[in-house]
Design an enzyme around this catalytic site. Structure first.
Site, PDB file in Angstrom:
ATOM      1  N   HIS A 126       0.729  -1.278   0.151  1.00 40.45           N
ATOM      2  CA  HIS A 126       0.152   0.122   0.150  1.00 40.45           C
ATOM      3  C   HIS A 126       0.839   1.025  -0.092  1.00 40.45           C
ATOM      4  CE1 HIS A 126      -3.514  -2.281   0.419  1.00 40.45           C
ATOM      5  NE2 HIS A 126      -3.641  -2.694   1.600  1.00 40.45           N
ATOM      6  N   ASP A 163      -3.019 -10.932  -2.153  1.00 39.38           N
ATOM      7  CA  ASP A 163      -3.648 -10.265  -0.846  1.00 39.38           C
ATOM      8  C   ASP A 163      -4.998  -9.802  -1.136  1.00 39.38           C
ATOM      9  OD1 ASP A 163      -2.141  -8.900   1.783  1.00 39.38           O
ATOM     10  OD2 ASP A 163      -3.937  -7.716   1.043  1.00 39.38           O
ATOM     11  N   HIS A 165      -6.204  -7.056  -0.374  1.00 40.56           N
ATOM     12  CA  HIS A 165      -6.455  -5.851  -0.468  1.00 40.56           C
ATOM     13  C   HIS A 165      -5.698  -5.386  -1.997  1.00 40.56           C
ATOM     14  CE1 HIS A 165      -6.761  -6.041   3.785  1.00 40.56           C
ATOM     15  NE2 HIS A 165      -7.938  -5.333   3.576  1.00 40.56           N
ATOM     16  N   ASP A 247      -4.899 -12.937   3.538  1.00 33.94           N
ATOM     17  CA  ASP A 247      -6.135 -12.397   4.090  1.00 33.94           C
ATOM     18  C   ASP A 247      -7.368 -12.534   3.440  1.00 33.94           C
ATOM     19  OD1 ASP A 247      -4.951 -10.681   2.492  1.00 33.94           O
ATOM     20  OD2 ASP A 247      -4.782  -8.955   3.917  1.00 33.94           O
TER      21      ASP A 247
HETATM   22 ZN   LIG Z   1      -4.031  -7.159   2.750  1.00 33.39          ZN
END
Ligand SMILES: [Zn+2]
Length: 310
Positions: A126, A163, A165, A247
């Site tokens: 991120h 992931d 996200h 995740d």
């Molecule tokens: Zn994540």
């Protein structure tokens, strides 16, 4: 040739405070799983500190200086944003997390390991070149990709991100540069809200497949098989880097995808096959998210097991 496991005790000294999901116990759980006899064939090494000029392949020099200069007193925390925290040990941890990618790239490019797994924290995907966020400070996978290009003259590097996200920080590095590729499945809607299918980069070098909450194995495998892997195959990566977040597991508390541990074996095998076909097997993987300790440990073990079998 063996699989290289890269980690460092400094990753446990990145203290995010009580009740933070991105906590040192995550890495302890992963390393405990990899302590099993079955993983005795791993080669193990400590993550070096990335040099400031290596970090500066992705981040402006003033950003590098600013992050490395944040050293709260022992026991105090610096809030970088609502969910990104730095403690006394965080600057060293993020510098070594990037260093782990550099060591992994050096090992697979130098032929001393067939592939590598960097068991690191904080995560990195991120972090954009000039903005930390989402628990991330330096974008370790992008730094690894740029290191491969700068030191070894690698022409095409792909970063694949499973992931849950979207790695908008990685995408920000990749999207204007056709020598890089970024492919991601991620839950949408979910933080950070980016990663629409229409975000395709400069030369179709970005492949995003957002997945609705409660999507499971079938949707995940179709997304990779029909959308991302064909684009990756056309890109013909000379090095494969993986943002390995776990995740998307059905037990994860931060998201609502429904993957099983076996799905992480499956995607690992797919990415290893592409690496074998185009990149002489060269693959460097880095831990990103994963917040249920048991699911994280099982899934990371499944991933490393696949790397070792490749
Ligand atoms: Zn994540």
């Amino acid at each position: 040739m063996s699989t290289l496991l890269i980690t460092h005790p400094a990753f446990l000294a990145h203290n995010t405070g009580p009740h933070h999901p991105e906590r040192a116990d995550r890495l302890r759980a992963v390393l405990a799983a990899l302590d099993d006899e079955e993983f005795s064939g791993l080669r193990r090494t400590e993550a070096p500190l990335a040099k400031p000029q290596e970090l500066a392949h992705v981040h402006p020099a003033e950003y590098v200086r600013a992050i490395l200069g944040i050293k709260p007193a022992e026991g105090e925390l610096a809030m970088i944003d609502g969910d990104t925290v730095m403690s006394t040990g965080s600057a060293e941890a993020t510098q070594r997390a990037a260093g782990a990618l550099i060591a992994g790239v050096d090992a697979v490019m130098g032929g001393t390991a067939k592939n590598a797994f960097a068991a690191v924290r904080p995560p990195g995907h991120h972090a954009t070149p000039d903005t930390p966020g989402g628990f991330c400070l330096f974008n370790s996978v992008a730094i690894g990709a740029r290191h491969a290009q700068a030191k070894y003259g690698v022409g095409r590097v792909a970063i694949l991100d499973f992931d849950v996200h979207h790695g908008q920080g990685t995408q920000a590095v990749v999207e204007p540069d056709a020598s890089l590729f970024y492919g991601s499945t991620h839950q949408y809607p979910l933080y950070p809200g980016t990663g629409a299918a229409r975000e395709r980069g400069i030369d179709n070098n970005v492949a995003n497949v957002p997945l609705a909450p409660n999507s499971g194995s079938e949707e995940f495998r179709v997304a990779w098989s029909e959308r991302i892997l064909p684009a990756l195959d056309r890109f013909r990566p000379e090095l494969v880097i993986v943002s390995a977040g776990f995740d998307a597991h059905r037990r994860d508390p931060l998201a609502q995808l429904q993957l099983e541990t076996e799905d992480f074996t499956w995607i690992s095998d797919q990415l290893l096959a592409i690496a074998q076909q185009h990149a002489k097997g060269r693959l460097v993987s880095a831990l990103e998210g994963g917040y249920d300790l048991d699911a994280l440990a099982d899934s990371a073990a499944a991933h490393v097991r696949a790397l070792m079998k490749a």
